[in-house]
Design an enzyme around this catalytic site. Structure first.
Site, short mmCIF file in Angstrom:
data_model
loop_
_atom_site.label_atom_id
_atom_site.label_comp_id
_atom_site.label_asym_id
_atom_site.label_seq_id
_atom_site.Cartn_x
_atom_site.Cartn_y
_atom_site.Cartn_z
N GLU A 100 -3.02 5.32 4.54
CA GLU A 100 -4.18 6.23 4.62
C GLU A 100 -4.24 7.12 3.39
OE1 GLU A 100 -6.08 5.21 6.82
OE2 GLU A 100 -4.61 4.14 8.03
N ASN B 70 -10.20 9.61 6.63
CA ASN B 70 -11.24 10.60 6.32
C ASN B 70 -10.80 11.51 5.17
OD1 ASN B 70 -12.41 9.81 8.95
ND2 ASN B 70 -10.62 10.89 9.73
N1 B3K Z 1 -10.09 2.34 7.77
C1 B3K Z 1 -9.50 2.49 9.07
C2 B3K Z 1 -9.92 1.43 10.03
C3 B3K Z 1 -11.15 1.74 10.76
C4 B3K Z 1 -11.42 0.72 11.83
C5 B3K Z 1 -12.72 0.93 12.46
N2 B3K Z 1 -12.97 0.00 13.53
C6 B3K Z 1 -8.02 2.53 9.02
C7 B3K Z 1 -7.41 1.87 7.87
O1 B3K Z 1 -7.53 0.69 7.63
O2 B3K Z 1 -6.82 2.56 7.09
ZN ZN Z 2 -7.06 0.88 5.60
#
Ligand code: B3K
Ligand code: ZN
Length: 864
Positions: free
Chosen positions: A305, A272
């Site tokens: 992230e 996020n």
């Molecule tokens: N983008 C999120 C993964 C979300 C999964 C939702 N079922 C974490 C990642 O790949 O960084």
């Molecule tokens: Zn990811």
């Protein structure tokens, strides 16, 4: 407890080809939350603008919510209707409006852990992929980007900390012990990147100064008492920020970067904007409770992230079929970062081991899909090893084809061209083509075709000229019976074994045809071939090499990955022959392991990887029909033989004192890893003193790496020390959930005939809960990866897993669905096991009210 608002099964298939740009855009959104654990009131003000020409109504997706009030431009509005769980608002011929909607949610009852939910007294969110619609009605598609203003108000005592994306622009006290905060995120973002956290948290604060001299405040928020375990994550965050500036020219773009750690979380972490939310597992680490591997996991996921801030957030995905655009690229970026922080060779070995363990079987089974799928029923089922890890390999191949300078030029072009946009995989490939000045037309097949390509290679000689005949094929996969040849970058070298001199230097060959002859050169004698060096392409190579050639490469190849590969292949050939009843000569393996161990001082981490036997599952992958019992027997037998033959070497490794657990240098980590391997060999050889040695290591350990390795070795056996160590471990860590997970995990991993029964018992243990995905994965995920135990001939393992899926599905369909694929590998086993596995899939599918998630996974798995 059951989450009553879960979506009922409705297997509607979404097709990539049906993509249409949004009828309405939503440049601004204001959210107002009156927070409560059992009741949160949400008011959303959506400023919508018509994008299409026609009179289409405004389609707002919802899941388990109802509109309590609806206003358009301040007036109560009645022109709306529900269509299933979605809301359609007819705005007549208006081209713009402000639509205000009120909803009420119960975070404490949200056991799906999607949307806004309660975890240990705090409130947090998970919106990717389609969780935002569980908070308020919204288009909830990644190509609708908005600027967010978030006001939240809650009880000061229960929620002293109020966080959201962007910057906190105002805060104040309310009435009755309540307080509020207003957050604004200046960067337009899709709803899946929205986040909110409210709780009683403490912070580890630091700061980072960006390349252009801007100060960024960093905060890692955790529960009281956990703050001392956040330092490694903070260092990883600062290193990631610096690395992305240096290697990709990407700077952070807000004044604040917060991370919150949550115990109940469906996956590893979530990117996020400005407010990453993490599974505690990937934040908390200290030497007493975390292994070296846990430390590496923290570093890798924090980096992953953070890197999403550019590859995912600034440039996001147009639709969920493009998921690998952000995930494959970001995994490639985090892999490169971790390689730069430690040993690049060992990191590459680990990444390939993971790819082969998780992705190759997926690509060869009923759930195979291209990295850009053509259809799905439930997008949560597509956060797969294929999208992530094969996706990363495909980016890596393009980086290899372009070379570092052009690759950087191409990524700059990609980021600059698509900044602020929702892009596609095609946009990425086009940037690679333009930045690199190459034609990737054929390479695009990697996005289209599922299945792991196979290369059948033979070495031919004509009048002293040597060449390779290479035949490539891509296996049929569900929905894709016929495949076209791929563009494959294959790194090769050839060596003259006698002289020890290089016969053909490292060369990059680009394969493009179904059949191809690759000239190597003139050599006096048959050269030793080093193929797919550095694992330059995610393919399976079939090339028969004599044990002598493999043994020679295992010690003499100048590419460390190829050395590892040669020794693993030698072990694999020996094991596969043994399973087929052919007792071959063990001497080449023993000699090669002995010679490799000579390098233990210089590079212990590499040696630990190289001398470890291939996993039972990987041995099974080489067979037409997997025989789990024979594989276990023969693997243990070879492990025992190596244990006996090199007894002195293993003991010598264990006799030296272990490096202090606080020493996290690659060298110290390598030594600990090698000691773990040595102990496993000693135990497998049945050395009488092995349980005592393991128990001594367990007792004397000053950190979790040694403690867990010793416990895992003891857990396989039947000694008094086993029960004693498990008990000590439990008593010491029963109040630490992450460590208690390890206690469940080592027992589910145990190579014992009674493991399935033990797992059934552990499922009834007071500390086992379906409410926490980490605990579920620790017990059942570990068990399903324990090949001989899970595939116990009477089907008890299959029953256990199916029982779990059935019990978990009503509470948490996403995590339940992730447990289905092991049952889908039935085609790889004998008829009796096939029947048992399919019967469990049928039993799962017969459950009334099954979620869309599990329905998709189980029905595709059953279809084969
Ligand atoms: N983008 C999120 C993964 C979300 C999964 C939702 N079922 C974490 C990642 O790949 O960084
Ligand atoms: Zn990811």
């Amino acid at each position: 407890m059951t989450d009553a608002s879960s979506t009922p099964a409705a297997p509607v298939t979404i097709h990539r080809g049906d993509y249409r740009s949004p009828e309405w855009l939503l440049p601004d959104i204001a959210l107002d939350f009156a927070l409560g654990l059992e009741q949160t009131h949400v008011t959303a003000a959506l400023s919508v603008e018509r994008n299409g020409e026609g009179p289409a109504p405004l389609l707002l997706r919802g899941d388990g919510i109802e509109p309590l009030a609806l206003r358009v431009d301040g007036e109560t509005w009645n022109d709306w209707r529900m269509e299933g769980s979605d809301l359609l608002v007819d705005l007549g011929d208006r081209r713009a409006a402000t639509v205000e909607i009120e909803t009420r949610i119960d975070p404490a009852a949200n056991s799906q852990l999607m949307g806004l939910y309660a975890s240990g007294g705090m409130l947090c969110t998970q919106c990717e992929a389609e969780g935002f619609r569980r908070i308020t009605f919204h288009p909830d598609r990644p190509d609708v980007l908005s600027r967010y203003k978030v006001r939240m108000e809650g009880d000061n005592a229960a929620f002293p900390i109020l966080l959201s994306n962007g910057n906190c622009v105002a805060a104040g006290e309310g009435e009755d012990g309540r307080h509020w905060a207003l957050w604004e995120d200046p960067w337009p973002k899709p709803s899946y990147l929205f986040a909110l956290v409210a709780g009683d948290l403490v912070v580890n604060r630091d700061h980072f100064t960006t390349l252009s001299g801007r100060r960024v405040e960093l905060g890692i928020w955790v529960r009281k008492g956990d703050e001392d375990r956040t330092h490694h994550a903070m260092t990883a965050l600062k290193n990631s920020m610096k690395w992305d500036e240096e290697v990709y020219g990407r700077e952070y773009d807000l004044d604040l970067f917060n991370i919150v750690a949550v115990s109940d979380f469906n996956m590893g972490a979530m990117e996020n904007k400005g407010l990453n939310i993490f599974n505690t597992r990937y934040i908390l680490a200290d030497p007493d409770t975390a292994t070296d591997m846990d430390y590496d996991g923290v570093e890798g996921v924090v980096a992953h992230e953070y890197f999403h801030n550019w590859s995912g957030n600034r440039v996001t995905c147009r639709d969920w079929f493009q998921l690998s655009l952000k995930e494959g690229f970001t995994v490639y970026r985090d892999q490169s970062f971790s390689a730069a922080m430690g040993s690049a060779a060992v990191k590459r070995i680990e990444d390939v081991r993971l790819l082969r363990a998780a992705q190759f079987p997926e690509d060869a089974g009923p759930l195979a899909h291209p990295i850009r799928p053509d259809s799905y029923q439930e997008i949560s089922n597509f956060y797969t090893a294929t999208i992530y890890n094969k996706g990363a390999e495909i980016i890596r191949m393009m980086a290899t084809l372009l070379g570092p300078e052009k690759f950087r030029r191409a990524t700059d072009l990609y980021f600059d061209r698509h900044d602020g946009e929702a892009a596609t995989c095609e946009d990425f490939v086009r940037a690679m083509e333009e930045g690199g000045g190459i034609d990737l037309s054929q390479f695009r097949r990697w996005y289209e075709q599922a299945g792991t390509p196979r290369l059948r290679i033979s070495l031919v000689e004509e009048a002293g000229e040597w060449s390779l005949d290479i035949a490539q094929s891509v296996p049929a996969t569900p929905g894709q019976p016929n495949k076209q040849p791929m563009m494959i970058p294959l790194r090769l070298a050839a060596f003259a074994m006698d002289a020890g001199a290089e016969a053909m230097a490292d060369t990059l060959v680009i394969l493009a045809e179904a059949q191809q002859r690759v000239p190597l050169g003139r050599f006096a004698t048959r050269p030793a071939l080093s193929i797919n060096r550095g694992f330059s392409a995610p393919v399976i190579v079939e090339y028969d090499r004599a044990p002598g050639e493999l043994a020679w490469l295992a010690t003499s190849d100048d590419d460390p990955f190829a050395r590892y590969e040669a020794l693993q292949q030698l072990m694999l050939d020996t094991l596969v022959a043994a399973v087929a009843g052919k007792a071959g000569d063990r001497a080449p393996v023993i000699d090669a392991v002995a010679l490799t161990l000579d390098g233990a001082e210089a590079d212990p981490a590499f040696v630990a990887e190289a001398v470890n036997l291939p996993s039972e599952a990987f041995i099974g992958d080489q067979m037409v029909t997997v025989d789990p019992d024979a594989i276990r027997r023969e693997r243990l037998a070879l492990q025992g033989e190596l244990g006996r033959a090199l007894d002195g070497a293993w003991r010598a490794l264990l006799a030296k004192p272990a490096p202090p657990a606080t020493d996290l240098s690659p060298d110290a980590k390598g030594h600990r890893r090698l000691r773990g391997v040595a102990l496993a060999y000693l135990a497998a050889r049945g050395a009488e003193d092995a349980p005592r040695i393991a128990f001594d290591i367990f007792s004397a350990a000053d950190g979790m790496t040694e403690r867990q390795a010793a416990l895992a070795v003891l857990a396989h056996g039947d000694s008094d020390e086993r029960a004693h160590a498990l008990d000590i471990f439990y008593q010491r860590y029963r109040d630490n959930p992450l460590v208690l997970d390890k206690w469940f995990q080592v027992q589910a991993w145990a190579q014992r005939p009674d493991t399935a029964a033990a797992v059934a018992d552990l499922a009834g243990h007071a500390d086992f809960t379906l409410g926490n995905p980490n605990r579920v994965r620790a017990l059942y995920g570990a068990f399903a990866s324990n090949q001989a135990a899970f595939h116990q001939a009477d089907g008890a393992g299959y029953r256990l897993l199916a029982d779990l899926v059935i019990a978990l599905d009503p509470k948490n369909p996403q995590t339940a669905a992730r447990m289905v694929p092991p049952l889908g590998r039935w085609k790889r086993f004998d008829e009796a096991r096939q029947a048992l596995m399919k019967a469990e899939l049928v039993r799962i599918l017969a459950q009334p009210g099954l979620s869309r998630d599990v329905t998709e996974q189980a029905s595709k798995s059953l279809a084969g």
